[in-house]
Motif scaffolding. Sequence first.
Motif, short mmCIF file in Angstrom:
data_model
loop_
_atom_site.label_atom_id
_atom_site.label_comp_id
_atom_site.label_asym_id
_atom_site.label_seq_id
_atom_site.Cartn_x
_atom_site.Cartn_y
_atom_site.Cartn_z
N TRP A 35 0.83 -1.21 0.00
CA TRP A 35 0.00 0.00 0.00
C TRP A 35 0.87 1.26 0.00
N VAL A 38 2.47 1.66 -3.44
CA VAL A 38 1.53 2.14 -4.45
C VAL A 38 1.37 3.65 -4.33
N LEU A 82 0.35 3.21 -14.08
CA LEU A 82 0.56 2.55 -12.79
C LEU A 82 1.02 1.11 -12.98
N ARG A 86 5.25 -1.07 -12.05
CA ARG A 86 5.32 -2.22 -11.15
C ARG A 86 6.66 -2.29 -10.42
N TRP A 89 6.13 -0.30 -7.20
CA TRP A 89 5.24 -0.81 -6.14
C TRP A 89 5.37 -2.32 -5.89
N LEU A 112 -6.83 -3.16 -7.54
CA LEU A 112 -5.67 -4.02 -7.75
C LEU A 112 -6.15 -5.45 -7.59
#
Length: 316
Positions: A35, A38, A82, A86, A89, A112
């Motif tokens: 989290w 992200v 987003l 990768r 995150w 997600l």
Amino acid sequence: MQPLFAGLMGNQELTTPEPPKPTEPDQTWEHYELWRAVKRAIYTLPSRFESELIISGVLATDLFAFNSSLGATIEEQVIESLNKLRSVWDPQQKYSLYSFERQPQTFPDVVLRASAPDVKPQVLMGIELKGWYALAKEGEPSFRYNVTPAVCAPADLLVVVPWALSKVISGSPQVFTPYVINARQAAEYRNWYWEHARGGKGTDRGVSLSSVTTHYPNKTDQISDQAQKDAGKNFGRFARSKAMDSYIEELFNDKLAGIPLSAWQKFLLLFTEGQTTESVEAGLNALANRARIAPENQRNDLADKFREIGDILAGD
């Protein structure tokens, strides 16, 4: 930029409750570091955002319609960006079976989600994503956010991504620092503002809460809170809750083509309002002086840039 909140407004009674405080998932949650990562990825979007769109030949009268005409496309490209982030995150590929995907007409509109049906949990977190054309007339996001706090999972976020065209009236979309807040906190803050902090007369400030409490609800679930009295239809206009004021002020200091966003927004508004030649000329000079560029020759250059784009718009 972190979201900042306005304090109590005006002469409020001493019994006014404090606004909701910032929230986040429990640090013992097994996906807590994901989290956090992200959120970091979201803040890197201005330098990593990619768009294949190239816009040109836009009429001056159509500029302010960008948010409705291109908003969904920009949001889709934010999701693509987003997933391309990768390495930010999910650097160790622990979540290789998960990717961000859009789920229209329900909350949150981005999740997600696992690609295989047997992977549990299917959804790790959600993002209510709002694109915002930063040069729009209103000078603030106009989206409505009515979701009830109870349906927001602890990891869910509300993310507003401001954007404009790289050459102001043409070019590719360019995004700026997003506004990021916990989704539940945003819903609670909206209700708090409506009930306790907004100005105006009248005592009927109640909010009727939705009875739905399920995270990641179905499309048919009635998940919206409603103001018990809202003649102006303003409930849910999140930007009007003052929660974004500090963020918006800071955002408009960002520059596009070397000029602050605030100056471009005022310029476009001035030019499209059908002013006389004299009033437009006076407005252009005032905007150049307000740009806080000290040397006189740079102020003149700035005024010339405004005039150049004004001539382009006049020719459309």
